[in-house]
Structure formats: structure tokens, C-alpha cells
Scaffold this active site. Structure first.
Site, PDB file in Angstrom:
ATOM      1  N   LYS A 141     -25.625   4.157  -7.253  1.00  0.00           N
ATOM      2  CA  LYS A 141     -24.458   3.489  -6.678  1.00  0.00           C
ATOM      3  C   LYS A 141     -24.653   3.285  -5.182  1.00  0.00           C
ATOM      4  CE  LYS A 141     -21.282   5.716  -4.845  1.00  0.00           C
ATOM      5  NZ  LYS A 141     -20.219   6.669  -4.461  1.00  0.00           N
ATOM      6  N   SER A 142     -25.150   4.325  -4.497  1.00  0.00           N
ATOM      7  CA  SER A 142     -25.311   4.249  -3.047  1.00  0.00           C
ATOM      8  C   SER A 142     -26.268   3.135  -2.657  1.00  0.00           C
ATOM      9  CB  SER A 142     -25.818   5.590  -2.505  1.00  0.00           C
ATOM     10  OG  SER A 142     -24.887   6.619  -2.770  1.00  0.00           O
ATOM     11  N   GLU A 163     -22.147  15.883  -2.335  1.00  0.00           N
ATOM     12  CA  GLU A 163     -21.752  15.315  -3.619  1.00  0.00           C
ATOM     13  C   GLU A 163     -22.316  16.111  -4.798  1.00  0.00           C
ATOM     14  OE1 GLU A 163     -24.947  11.745  -4.271  1.00  0.00           O
ATOM     15  OE2 GLU A 163     -23.680  11.668  -2.490  1.00  0.00           O
TER      16      GLU A 163
END
Length: 438
Positions: A30-31, A326
Site C-alpha cells: 500500500k505504501s 505498524e
């Protein structure tokens, strides 16, 4: 902290009857996907994004850029080698409406883009998005010449009144609550008239690997970036104004999303292979190799990918997670199943993530019989014999996967709203069942 509504369906977390042996193809990062979309949208020529992640956060990013006039065509790559997105830059424009959902990358990376648009861009999102800090980006953009209407809240909803260009220049920010404040300014800076000099003035910066990822990707598309690591001043980043190149970029697997699958091998004494694990990466998830090895596993990078093997024992750990916050929910879940206590440090900023992750982990693990206490900047976890029960997610994808990890070893765990994993890991329940051979 507000719990998710009780009417949300419950998902019985599968219980592992023995060691897990599986190969799991983890979707793209995603990043990387969302940074690549922003850089491609700001480029001077079209580009390709191969193997992008299709999840709630990335589709929200794509939809927001389309709303501002960027062309994003979904299909296959030029050589027919799988899914790819063609990004066709154009003049950014308003009026436009952006739904950020609860995606930190969308709510923080796109206001600087919107400041370059010709016209107003309205930002709104999920109720939780209103509680997440945006002041670092808003205040900085005002210093750099942008006009923003947020009723002085420092948070959503807000309107960025784009003027078609932005002066840029020097700015000081406190990014101690989110490294995304720095990344947000750096990503758009090549399009600012004067580029940007961002100086962090505050407490320790969390998630530094994500800033390094931003810098690495900027350089890949031709930007000139000076950083503390390249001989510059500590906590100062400079990006020179200039055109960005359209590139053909392949997205790496999301290594943070590999966490629950590697944890499955660790807590069951099995073996999981994750194909295409990169030899070199800026992704924070690469630290899992070190952390989960210290907790009792072993790993090897082979031609097949990363092979991670559990030993049948899980050990507690004392670890500073400030750069990889995270990963905390998954590590906490494993630590709750260990044979000795753990201390997770350096993650006070997690109280400002999708939910207050420290409070949520403490409450949910303890309600299954655990013994977790919050510290000023993390968690102390004393393993106890756990029992089944409902594990709430608070609309947080990493809470859902943490609960699934515990469910492997503890029968009767039910995850409330496992669908929230679609934020970054589409089809998680099917991937999880496939890993278990169900």
C-alpha cells in the site's frame, strides 16, 4: 476510544490443528502503491504502475486523483504481464471532492497536490479521520503559500483552495505524531516553484523507513533530494524544483501485510514461504525477519522467496519499534502467546493511528485472559493462558489480523468486522483459509 457497532458480523478465527505449511502470495505494498500514484500524477509524462495493490486505501487514492483530473487506466501492462495501471498526468483542477476514508496516506499526501490544482478541493472521510492529526500538513502548506479552510481545527473536513501553483520554500514542522507529514511535503515538492526545505522540530520521528521510502521513490523518478543520510543536516530534507519522469514501476509485495502469515509459522511451529520478497527494500516490514527470528523462528531468502520457519517455541522480546510501529499489533499478538514477557517500546504515536492501537490491544488481549499493560510509549505483555471470545477491531485492519494470529493458537476467538482488512489486504479471510488448507 469508541468500539465498532455490535451489529457487525463475527468471523470465527480458524484454529490451527498443527503446524502450518504454506506458500502465500502477498499483494502489493500500500505504501509503495500510494506514493507511486502521487508521483506518477505529478510527472511530466505518462507512466506504468505494475502489480499495484487494489485495496480500499489505494482505490481511494486513485479516485481522488481522478477527481482532480488525472487519468488512471486499469488493465494489463504493455507486455501483457499482469495487472497494471497507466497513469496519465494532466492539469490538476477543481472543484473536486476527495473521500479519504480513514487512509492516512490519502488525507496527508493529497492536500499538497490539491494546492497545485486550479480550484477548490474538498477533503472529507470516515468519522475516525476527523480525529487524526493533520495540523503538520495544514500549517506547513500555509507557510508555503497555500490557502486552506479547516475552521482552525487542524483536521478534517477541510477545503484546499488550489491556485494552480505553490511557492514552496522553507518550513518547520513537528512530525513526531506522523512521519507522513514529512513525506506529504516531499512528494509534491518538485512541483513547488522553489522546491522545499522541511525541517523537523519536535520529538523523535516515528517510522523513519517510510521517509526513506519516499526519498528513494522520488529519486527513482528523477527528483533531487538531500537528506540527513546523504550528508545533510539532521532532521532536514531538501527537494529541488524540477520535472518528474514517467516510469515503469513494479510494486513490491507488502511486507507488513506478510506479518500474520509469518506469525502463523512462528506460533504453530510450521513453515511459510512468501514469494518475491525483495533483497533490498525500504519497507518497514523487512524488520520482521530480525524480530520474529529473535522470538523463536528462522528465515532464509531463497529463489522461492522468504522461507520462514517456526521452532515450536515462541519467546518474549524487548524491542524498540519506533521505526516500525505498524508491526506492533502483530508482534503483540505473538507476544501474548510467548513463553516469557515482552516489552514493546517507542510507539506512543500509535495512539493516533486508525484507532488508539495501544488501548485497543490492551483491552482486547486482556478480555481473552491476557495480561497487557500500557506504558508511556508502548506495551508490557505477560503471557497468560488465553481463552476464546470476541476480538474487536475498531475498524483497524491490523487489529483484525492480530486477532487472527491469536485465533490460530486459541480456539473460540471471533473477529468482529474482519472485513476491515480490505483497507490494505483484500481477501484476507480467503488468504488465511488457503494458508491453512481450508
Amino acid at each position: 476510544m469508541t468500539e465498532t457497532p455490535a451489529h457487525t458480523s463475527l468471523w470465527p478465527a480458524p484454529h490451527a490443528s498443527g503446524p502450518v505449511f504454506a506458500t502465500v502470495h502477498v499483494p502489493g505494498s500500500k505504501s509503495v502503491t500510494n506514493r507511486a500514484l502521487v508521483l506518477a500524477a505529478l510527472a511530466a509524462e505518462p507512466g506504468w504502475l505494475r502489480r499495484p495493490l487494489r485495496s480500499r486505501d489505494t482505490l481511494l487514492m486513485a479516485a481522488a486523483l481522478r477527481a482532480m483530473g488525472v487519468g488512471i487506466e486499469e488493465g494489463v501492462g504493455p507486455d501483457g504481464s499482469g495487472e497494471a495501471w497507466r497513469v496519465i498526468p494532466s492539469g490538476l483542477r477543481g472543484p473536486a471532492a476527495v473521500d479519504v476514508g480513514n487512509a492516512g496516506t490519502v488525507m496527508r499526501f493529497l492536500p499538497p497536490v490539491a494546492a497545485l490544482a486550479d480550484g477548490p478541493v474538498r477533503f472529507d472521510g470516515d468519522p475516525r479521520s476527523y480525529e487524526r492529526p493533520l495540523n503538520g500538513v495544514i500549517d506547513a502548506l500555509r507557510v508555503l503559500g497555500a490557502r486552506i479552510d479547516d475552521d482552525n481545527r487542524g483536521s478534517l473536513p477541510m477545503t484546499v483552495h488550489g491556485g494552480g501553483a505553490l511557492d514552496g520554500g522553507r518550513v518547520e514542522i513537528d512530525a513526531s505524531s506522523s512521519s507522513q507529514f514529512v513525506s506529504a511535503l516531499l512528494l509534491s515538492a518538485p512541483r513547488f516553484n522553489q522546491g522545499v526545505e522541511v525541517r523537523h522540530v519536535g520529538g523523535p520521528l516515528p517510522s523513519m523507513p517510510h521517509i526513506r521510502m519516499t526519498v528513494d521513490m522520488l529519486r527513482t523518478v528523477g527528483a533531487q533530494v538531500d537528506t540527513p543520510e546523504s550528508g545533510g543536516e539532521p532532521n532536514v530534507w531538501r527537494v529541488t524544483s524540477g520535472a518528474l519522469l514517467g516510469r515503469d514501476l513494479t510494486v513490491e509485495p507488502d511486507l507488513s501485510n506478510a506479518q500474520p502469515f509469518l506469525a502463523a509459522a512462528l506460533v504453530t511451529g510450521g513453515k511459510v514461504i512468501v514469494p518475491d520478497w525483495p533483497e533490498r527494500t525500504t519497507q518497514p516490514g523487512d524488520r520482521l525477519r530480525e524480530i520474529f527470528t529473535l522470538m523463536g523462528g528462522s528465515c532464509e531468502l531463497t529463489e522461492q522467496g522468504l522461507e520462514f520457519t517456526g521452532s515450536g517455541s515462541v519467546h518474549g522480546i524487548d524491542v524498540d519499534l519506533s521505526e516500525v510501529g505498524e508491526l506492533t499489533p502483530g508482534i503483540a499478538a505473538v507476544a501474548a502467546l510467548a513463553d516469557s514477557p515482552s516489552t514493546l517500546r517507542g510507539v506512543a504515536h500509535l495512539r493516533l493511528h486508525e484507532t488508539d492501537r495501544l488501548a485497543a490491544l490492551t483491552k482486547e488481549i486482556n478480555e481473552l485472559g491476557g495480561d497487557v499493560t500500557e506504558t508511556a510509549d508502548g506495551l508490557h505483555i505477560r503471557p497468560r493462558r488465553l481463552h476464546g471470545g470476541i476480538f474487536h477491531t475498531y475498524d483497524d485492519h491490523r487489529m483484525a489480523t492480530a486477532g487472527a494470529i491469536i485465533g490460530l493458537a486459541v480456539p473460540g476467538v471471533e473477529i468482529e468486522n474482519v472485513g476491515t482488512t480490505a483497507k490494505t489486504l483484500p481477501d484476507f479471510p480467503d488468504l488465511w483459509a488457503g494458508m491453512l488448507g481450508n
